[in-house]
Design a protein around this motif. Sequence first.
Motif, PDB file in Angstrom:
ATOM      1  N   MET A  88       7.257   6.096 -11.267  1.00 40.49           N
ATOM      2  CA  MET A  88       8.455   5.476 -10.703  1.00 40.49           C
ATOM      3  C   MET A  88       9.633   6.428 -10.586  1.00 40.49           C
ATOM      4  O   MET A  88      10.639   6.101  -9.950  1.00 40.49           O
ATOM      5  CB  MET A  88       8.858   4.239 -11.526  1.00 40.49           C
ATOM      6  CG  MET A  88       7.967   3.038 -11.282  1.00 40.49           C
ATOM      7  SD  MET A  88       8.650   1.475 -11.897  1.00 40.49           S
ATOM      8  CE  MET A  88       9.908   1.155 -10.649  1.00 40.49           C
ATOM      9  N   THR A  89       9.501   7.604 -11.176  1.00 38.73           N
ATOM     10  CA  THR A  89      10.567   8.602 -11.055  1.00 38.73           C
ATOM     11  C   THR A  89      10.828   8.942  -9.596  1.00 38.73           C
ATOM     12  O   THR A  89      11.938   9.312  -9.217  1.00 38.73           O
ATOM     13  CB  THR A  89      10.193   9.881 -11.833  1.00 38.73           C
ATOM     14  OG1 THR A  89       9.907   9.529 -13.187  1.00 38.73           O
ATOM     15  CG2 THR A  89      11.330  10.890 -11.811  1.00 38.73           C
ATOM     16  N   ILE A  90       9.808   8.785  -8.770  1.00 43.35           N
ATOM     17  CA  ILE A  90       9.949   9.083  -7.349  1.00 43.35           C
ATOM     18  C   ILE A  90      10.952   8.141  -6.671  1.00 43.35           C
ATOM     19  O   ILE A  90      11.511   8.451  -5.620  1.00 43.35           O
ATOM     20  CB  ILE A  90       8.573   9.018  -6.642  1.00 43.35           C
ATOM     21  CG1 ILE A  90       8.606   9.835  -5.348  1.00 43.35           C
ATOM     22  CG2 ILE A  90       8.134   7.578  -6.384  1.00 43.35           C
ATOM     23  CD1 ILE A  90       7.237  10.087  -4.755  1.00 43.35           C
ATOM     24  N   PHE A  91      11.198   6.977  -7.302  1.00 38.39           N
ATOM     25  CA  PHE A  91      12.139   6.004  -6.751  1.00 38.39           C
ATOM     26  C   PHE A  91      13.514   6.062  -7.410  1.00 38.39           C
ATOM     27  O   PHE A  91      14.368   5.221  -7.139  1.00 38.39           O
ATOM     28  CB  PHE A  91      11.590   4.574  -6.924  1.00 38.39           C
ATOM     29  CG  PHE A  91      10.285   4.318  -6.222  1.00 38.39           C
ATOM     30  CD1 PHE A  91      10.173   4.472  -4.858  1.00 38.39           C
ATOM     31  CD2 PHE A  91       9.170   3.902  -6.940  1.00 38.39           C
ATOM     32  CE1 PHE A  91       8.968   4.226  -4.199  1.00 38.39           C
ATOM     33  CE2 PHE A  91       7.968   3.650  -6.305  1.00 38.39           C
ATOM     34  CZ  PHE A  91       7.856   3.810  -4.930  1.00 38.39           C
ATOM     35  N   LEU A 109       1.533   6.708  -6.855  1.00 41.06           N
ATOM     36  CA  LEU A 109       0.487   7.681  -7.157  1.00 41.06           C
ATOM     37  C   LEU A 109       1.007   9.101  -6.987  1.00 41.06           C
ATOM     38  O   LEU A 109       0.793   9.968  -7.850  1.00 41.06           O
ATOM     39  CB  LEU A 109      -0.715   7.452  -6.238  1.00 41.06           C
ATOM     40  CG  LEU A 109      -1.853   8.481  -6.324  1.00 41.06           C
ATOM     41  CD1 LEU A 109      -2.419   8.538  -7.734  1.00 41.06           C
ATOM     42  CD2 LEU A 109      -2.941   8.146  -5.312  1.00 41.06           C
ATOM     43  N   LEU A 110       1.706   9.345  -5.897  1.00 42.08           N
ATOM     44  CA  LEU A 110       2.275  10.664  -5.650  1.00 42.08           C
ATOM     45  C   LEU A 110       3.302  11.015  -6.727  1.00 42.08           C
ATOM     46  O   LEU A 110       3.387  12.164  -7.177  1.00 42.08           O
ATOM     47  CB  LEU A 110       2.919  10.703  -4.262  1.00 42.08           C
ATOM     48  CG  LEU A 110       1.958  10.571  -3.066  1.00 42.08           C
ATOM     49  CD1 LEU A 110       2.729  10.503  -1.761  1.00 42.08           C
ATOM     50  CD2 LEU A 110       0.977  11.743  -3.051  1.00 42.08           C
ATOM     51  N   GLY A 111       4.080   9.983  -7.135  1.00 40.22           N
ATOM     52  CA  GLY A 111       5.067  10.199  -8.187  1.00 40.22           C
ATOM     53  C   GLY A 111       4.415  10.561  -9.510  1.00 40.22           C
ATOM     54  O   GLY A 111       4.891  11.431 -10.241  1.00 40.22           O
ATOM     55  N   LYS A 144       0.823  -1.201   0.000  1.00 39.82           N
ATOM     56  CA  LYS A 144       0.000   0.000   0.000  1.00 39.82           C
ATOM     57  C   LYS A 144       0.864   1.261   0.000  1.00 39.82           C
ATOM     58  O   LYS A 144       0.543   2.250  -0.668  1.00 39.82           O
ATOM     59  CB  LYS A 144      -0.936  -0.010   1.196  1.00 39.82           C
ATOM     60  CG  LYS A 144      -2.064  -1.033   1.086  1.00 39.82           C
ATOM     61  CD  LYS A 144      -2.983  -0.992   2.297  1.00 39.82           C
ATOM     62  CE  LYS A 144      -4.118  -2.009   2.154  1.00 39.82           C
ATOM     63  NZ  LYS A 144      -5.025  -2.008   3.324  1.00 39.82           N
ATOM     64  N   ILE A 145       1.966   1.221   0.746  1.00 40.12           N
ATOM     65  CA  ILE A 145       2.884   2.368   0.788  1.00 40.12           C
ATOM     66  C   ILE A 145       3.520   2.579  -0.583  1.00 40.12           C
ATOM     67  O   ILE A 145       3.639   3.704  -1.071  1.00 40.12           O
ATOM     68  CB  ILE A 145       3.970   2.149   1.861  1.00 40.12           C
ATOM     69  CG1 ILE A 145       3.340   2.182   3.257  1.00 40.12           C
ATOM     70  CG2 ILE A 145       5.065   3.206   1.743  1.00 40.12           C
ATOM     71  CD1 ILE A 145       4.297   1.837   4.380  1.00 40.12           C
ATOM     72  N   TYR A 146       3.907   1.457  -1.223  1.00 43.80           N
ATOM     73  CA  TYR A 146       4.513   1.522  -2.556  1.00 43.80           C
ATOM     74  C   TYR A 146       3.520   2.124  -3.552  1.00 43.80           C
ATOM     75  O   TYR A 146       3.877   3.010  -4.344  1.00 43.80           O
ATOM     76  CB  TYR A 146       4.926   0.121  -2.997  1.00 43.80           C
ATOM     77  CG  TYR A 146       5.456   0.041  -4.411  1.00 43.80           C
ATOM     78  CD1 TYR A 146       6.773   0.407  -4.698  1.00 43.80           C
ATOM     79  CD2 TYR A 146       4.649  -0.387  -5.460  1.00 43.80           C
ATOM     80  CE1 TYR A 146       7.265   0.350  -5.991  1.00 43.80           C
ATOM     81  CE2 TYR A 146       5.131  -0.452  -6.758  1.00 43.80           C
ATOM     82  CZ  TYR A 146       6.438  -0.087  -7.017  1.00 43.80           C
ATOM     83  OH  TYR A 146       6.916  -0.152  -8.300  1.00 43.80           O
TER      84      TYR A 146
END
Length: 247
Positions: A233-236, A15-17, A8-10
């Motif tokens: 996935m840019t957030i990662f 979503l935020l990314g 869920k965190i992932y």
Amino acid sequence: MRKEVKSKIYSLALLLGAIKFNNKNSKVLYYHDVHEDGDVPETVMSTPMSLFKKHIEIIKGNGFEIVREVTKPKGQVMLTFDDGYLGVLKNRTYFEENGLKPTIFIITSRIGKPNFMSVENIKSLAKSGFIFQSHTHTHPDLNLCTAVELEDEFIKSKTLLSELLSKEVNAICFPKGFFNDQTISVARQSGYKKLYSSIPGSYLERNAFGVICRNLVQFSSPADFKNTLFGGMTIFKKRYTNQHYHE
């Protein structure tokens, strides 16, 4: 419970990314294999066809074009598979009927081994437009290899595949995504023009190492997949870079 919380965190981070980096930049997506629901997969990393088909529907439904090679900065998706498992061959009808000609990165020492494609399989798919490139000869951790070992891995794989396909092989995907400066240098000296990583991002967005970004989606839920498609996935990126690049 812990696994569900992490999932869920992932998903929330994706979503935020997608909200923060929202874009329709062309991207390379990667899987390892596919299998019909209910069948025994060739690898635990295989994606059920029911999920894979949903991914394809999401790509097309959101205005992206699925291409053999990316030629535009926006709106294109390139599909890739690592290792050379048999599942893609077994499901070739779906791929061909839907005009999907992915790039398959082959571990040349495993050609013809159980669960992996044979020489005949590779030639047959290549004749239908599937692309085959290198995933090294034995799939080692490249960060642990000497320059001589790297050269052997790269050139042996390149030579075997080029002879098998009767055409030049000029791209390589790093096993497990691991690489360093020496890996990049020896790969280029060995004749590879395109170096693919496991660091997420857009196709034309070359990072500090000059390697091509790919986004892992093999187990992505439809919602996670759509968010990845739009840059989630840019957030990662920093996290994946730290995991895969070693000085």
